[in-house]
Design a protein around this motif. Structure first.
Motif, PDB file in Angstrom:
ATOM      1  N   ARG A  46       0.814  -1.224   0.000  1.00  0.00           N
ATOM      2  CA  ARG A  46       0.000   0.000   0.000  1.00  0.00           C
ATOM      3  C   ARG A  46       0.845   1.270   0.000  1.00  0.00           C
ATOM      4  O   ARG A  46       0.290   2.381   0.032  1.00  0.00           O
ATOM      5  CB  ARG A  46      -0.948  -0.005   1.202  1.00  0.00           C
ATOM      6  CG  ARG A  46      -1.981  -1.113   1.185  1.00  0.00           C
ATOM      7  CD  ARG A  46      -3.113  -0.849   0.221  1.00  0.00           C
ATOM      8  NE  ARG A  46      -4.079   0.084   0.768  1.00  0.00           N
ATOM      9  CZ  ARG A  46      -5.169  -0.289   1.454  1.00  0.00           C
ATOM     10  NH1 ARG A  46      -5.412  -1.572   1.670  1.00  0.00           N
ATOM     11  NH2 ARG A  46      -6.012   0.609   1.904  1.00  0.00           N
ATOM     12  N   LEU A  47       2.168   1.136  -0.034  1.00  0.00           N
ATOM     13  CA  LEU A  47       3.009   2.324  -0.115  1.00  0.00           C
ATOM     14  C   LEU A  47       2.869   2.946  -1.504  1.00  0.00           C
ATOM     15  O   LEU A  47       2.677   2.234  -2.493  1.00  0.00           O
ATOM     16  CB  LEU A  47       4.476   1.960   0.137  1.00  0.00           C
ATOM     17  CG  LEU A  47       4.808   1.440   1.530  1.00  0.00           C
ATOM     18  CD1 LEU A  47       6.278   1.008   1.606  1.00  0.00           C
ATOM     19  CD2 LEU A  47       4.513   2.489   2.589  1.00  0.00           C
ATOM     20  N   PRO A  48       2.973   4.271  -1.609  1.00  0.00           N
ATOM     21  CA  PRO A  48       2.877   4.910  -2.920  1.00  0.00           C
ATOM     22  C   PRO A  48       3.901   4.340  -3.899  1.00  0.00           C
ATOM     23  O   PRO A  48       5.082   4.170  -3.557  1.00  0.00           O
ATOM     24  CB  PRO A  48       3.163   6.381  -2.614  1.00  0.00           C
ATOM     25  CG  PRO A  48       2.793   6.553  -1.176  1.00  0.00           C
ATOM     26  CD  PRO A  48       3.141   5.251  -0.516  1.00  0.00           C
ATOM     27  N   ALA A  49       3.446   4.034  -5.108  1.00  0.00           N
ATOM     28  CA  ALA A  49       4.332   3.412  -6.096  1.00  0.00           C
ATOM     29  C   ALA A  49       5.499   4.316  -6.463  1.00  0.00           C
ATOM     30  O   ALA A  49       6.589   3.835  -6.811  1.00  0.00           O
ATOM     31  CB  ALA A  49       3.528   3.054  -7.342  1.00  0.00           C
ATOM     32  N   ASP A  50       5.289   5.645  -6.397  1.00  0.00           N
ATOM     33  CA  ASP A  50       6.335   6.585  -6.796  1.00  0.00           C
ATOM     34  C   ASP A  50       7.129   7.128  -5.612  1.00  0.00           C
ATOM     35  O   ASP A  50       7.840   8.127  -5.751  1.00  0.00           O
ATOM     36  CB  ASP A  50       5.729   7.742  -7.586  1.00  0.00           C
ATOM     37  CG  ASP A  50       4.673   8.507  -6.776  1.00  0.00           C
ATOM     38  OD1 ASP A  50       4.297   8.036  -5.680  1.00  0.00           O
ATOM     39  OD2 ASP A  50       4.226   9.581  -7.236  1.00  0.00           O
ATOM     40  N   ILE A  53       9.581   5.874   7.060  1.00  0.00           N
ATOM     41  CA  ILE A  53       9.709   5.223   8.358  1.00  0.00           C
ATOM     42  C   ILE A  53       8.654   4.125   8.387  1.00  0.00           C
ATOM     43  O   ILE A  53       7.459   4.408   8.323  1.00  0.00           O
ATOM     44  CB  ILE A  53       9.533   6.195   9.530  1.00  0.00           C
ATOM     45  CG1 ILE A  53      10.628   7.264   9.509  1.00  0.00           C
ATOM     46  CG2 ILE A  53       9.557   5.439  10.866  1.00  0.00           C
ATOM     47  CD1 ILE A  53      10.489   8.320  10.604  1.00  0.00           C
ATOM     48  N   PHE A  54       9.126   2.907   8.458  1.00  0.00           N
ATOM     49  CA  PHE A  54       8.281   1.714   8.367  1.00  0.00           C
ATOM     50  C   PHE A  54       8.352   1.006   9.711  1.00  0.00           C
ATOM     51  O   PHE A  54       9.426   0.857  10.299  1.00  0.00           O
ATOM     52  CB  PHE A  54       8.832   0.813   7.260  1.00  0.00           C
ATOM     53  CG  PHE A  54       8.030  -0.418   6.961  1.00  0.00           C
ATOM     54  CD1 PHE A  54       7.076  -0.410   5.964  1.00  0.00           C
ATOM     55  CD2 PHE A  54       8.254  -1.602   7.649  1.00  0.00           C
ATOM     56  CE1 PHE A  54       6.340  -1.554   5.658  1.00  0.00           C
ATOM     57  CE2 PHE A  54       7.532  -2.746   7.366  1.00  0.00           C
ATOM     58  CZ  PHE A  54       6.569  -2.721   6.365  1.00  0.00           C
ATOM     59  N   SER A  55       7.186   0.564  10.213  1.00  0.00           N
ATOM     60  CA  SER A  55       7.197  -0.139  11.502  1.00  0.00           C
ATOM     61  C   SER A  55       6.123  -1.212  11.495  1.00  0.00           C
ATOM     62  O   SER A  55       4.929  -0.906  11.414  1.00  0.00           O
ATOM     63  CB  SER A  55       6.970   0.842  12.653  1.00  0.00           C
ATOM     64  OG  SER A  55       7.084   0.170  13.904  1.00  0.00           O
ATOM     65  N   VAL A  62       6.840   9.122   3.996  1.00  0.00           N
ATOM     66  CA  VAL A  62       5.730   8.284   4.429  1.00  0.00           C
ATOM     67  C   VAL A  62       6.045   7.598   5.758  1.00  0.00           C
ATOM     68  O   VAL A  62       7.142   7.055   5.942  1.00  0.00           O
ATOM     69  CB  VAL A  62       5.401   7.224   3.357  1.00  0.00           C
ATOM     70  CG1 VAL A  62       4.401   6.197   3.888  1.00  0.00           C
ATOM     71  CG2 VAL A  62       4.842   7.889   2.110  1.00  0.00           C
ATOM     72  N   LEU A  63       5.073   7.635   6.653  1.00  0.00           N
ATOM     73  CA  LEU A  63       5.089   6.815   7.865  1.00  0.00           C
ATOM     74  C   LEU A  63       4.133   5.664   7.632  1.00  0.00           C
ATOM     75  O   LEU A  63       2.936   5.872   7.391  1.00  0.00           O
ATOM     76  CB  LEU A  63       4.647   7.631   9.076  1.00  0.00           C
ATOM     77  CG  LEU A  63       4.458   6.855  10.396  1.00  0.00           C
ATOM     78  CD1 LEU A  63       5.777   6.281  10.878  1.00  0.00           C
ATOM     79  CD2 LEU A  63       3.823   7.741  11.463  1.00  0.00           C
ATOM     80  N   VAL A 106       1.264  10.352   4.773  1.00  0.00           N
ATOM     81  CA  VAL A 106       2.222  11.128   3.962  1.00  0.00           C
ATOM     82  C   VAL A 106       2.373  12.509   4.560  1.00  0.00           C
ATOM     83  O   VAL A 106       1.375  13.220   4.781  1.00  0.00           O
ATOM     84  CB  VAL A 106       1.738  11.245   2.503  1.00  0.00           C
ATOM     85  CG1 VAL A 106       2.774  11.998   1.668  1.00  0.00           C
ATOM     86  CG2 VAL A 106       1.486   9.861   1.902  1.00  0.00           C
ATOM     87  N   ARG A 107       3.618  12.861   4.840  1.00  0.00           N
ATOM     88  CA  ARG A 107       3.855  14.188   5.426  1.00  0.00           C
ATOM     89  C   ARG A 107       3.649  15.271   4.361  1.00  0.00           C
ATOM     90  O   ARG A 107       4.132  15.138   3.239  1.00  0.00           O
ATOM     91  CB  ARG A 107       5.264  14.277   5.991  1.00  0.00           C
ATOM     92  CG  ARG A 107       5.521  15.626   6.649  1.00  0.00           C
ATOM     93  CD  ARG A 107       6.870  15.735   7.296  1.00  0.00           C
ATOM     94  NE  ARG A 107       6.987  17.033   7.941  1.00  0.00           N
ATOM     95  CZ  ARG A 107       8.126  17.532   8.431  1.00  0.00           C
ATOM     96  NH1 ARG A 107       9.229  16.818   8.356  1.00  0.00           N
ATOM     97  NH2 ARG A 107       8.151  18.709   8.993  1.00  0.00           N
TER      98      ARG A 107
END
Length: 255
Positions: free
Chosen positions: A25-29, A97-99, A125-126, A254-255
């Protein structure tokens, strides 16, 4: 609390799947010159991040030396760091930052999440996954066992409210700080094998802190008591396997 990598990895597949679903689900770009896996454990998800961003600086952070010892040989390109998840700070603004299954161990989410967002570069992205299974029999029976035995006085302080809030709470807290926000839940229908699989699953995480608070003889008695209760709550399927539904909360901000 001391982590046991072997116990944790008994169910490596079900534990990794939510991390893979979060990555999907992270943005592809998304550009991530610096990607951090906060609470990386044995590094299974960290390696996937390194594969997705082969040119990025990838840092895996965990407070357990035992877990990091299992992670370190897996990929020399990752910088493995031992540090407290609530106190460690990125060396420069991060793209990601991935958790995965870590932040529920930390208190004060009203402060924690804005602090993590502040460490992102603009557009960063968090991405967070946290268990939200604390109302299920698997976890409620840990508390019931703790309060119903000779160990009550020692274990009662560990019987605390759920550490993860409702999805609405995170939406309300994070929305003012982000440009885009995706929050969802998934209940995984985990089918486990082996003797007392639900007890063995929780023994790698939530049950562990209760067992470690007791001397060995009491810990063995507590574990046996809990095993009997949870065995009745999760009867086997016709083929002998055990269905263990497990709910998890996901956040991509997304910040």
């Amino acid at each position: 609390m001391s982590w046991n990598p072997e116990q944790y990895l008994k169910f490596a597949g079900p534990r990794l799947q939510p991390a893979l679903d979060l990555m999907a689900r992270l943005p592809a770009d998304l550009a991530a010159p610096l990607a951090v896996d906060l609470g990386c454990g044995t590094g299974s998800a960290t390696l996937r991040l390194a594969e997705r961003w082969p040119q990025a600086e990838v840092i895996g952070v965990d407070d357990s030396a035992d877990m990091l010892a299992r992670a370190a040989p897996a990929c020399s390109r990752v910088r493995w760091v031992q540090g407290h998840l609530g106190h460690w700070r990125v060396p420069s603004p991060a793209g990601l930052i991935f958790s995965n299954a870590a932040l529920h161990w930390l208190p004060d989410h009203v402060t924690l999440f804005p602090t993590l967002l502040s460490q992102l570069a603009p557009g960063g992205v968090l991405a967070v996954q946290m268990p939200r299974n604390f109302g299920a029999p698997s976890h409620q029976l840990i508390h019931a066992t703790a309060l119903d035995g000779p160990w009550r006085a020692r274990l009662a302080p560990l019987v605390t409210p759920p550490p993860v809030g409702e999805p609405r709470w995170y939406i309300e807290q994070l929305a003012p700080h982000v440009t885009a926000l995706d929050v969802w839940e998934t209940e995984y229908q985990q089918v486990l094998t082996g003797p007392d699989p639900v007890k063995e699953y929780t023994k790698g995480t939530w049950l562990m802190r209760f067992l470690q608070a007791l001397p060995p003889d009491e810990a063995a008695a507590f574990e046996a008591d809990y095993a009997a209760r949870v065995r009745a709550a999760y009867p086997p399927l016709a083929d002998g396997r055990t269905l263990f539904p497990f709910r998890r909360l996901f956040i991509v901000a997304v910040r």
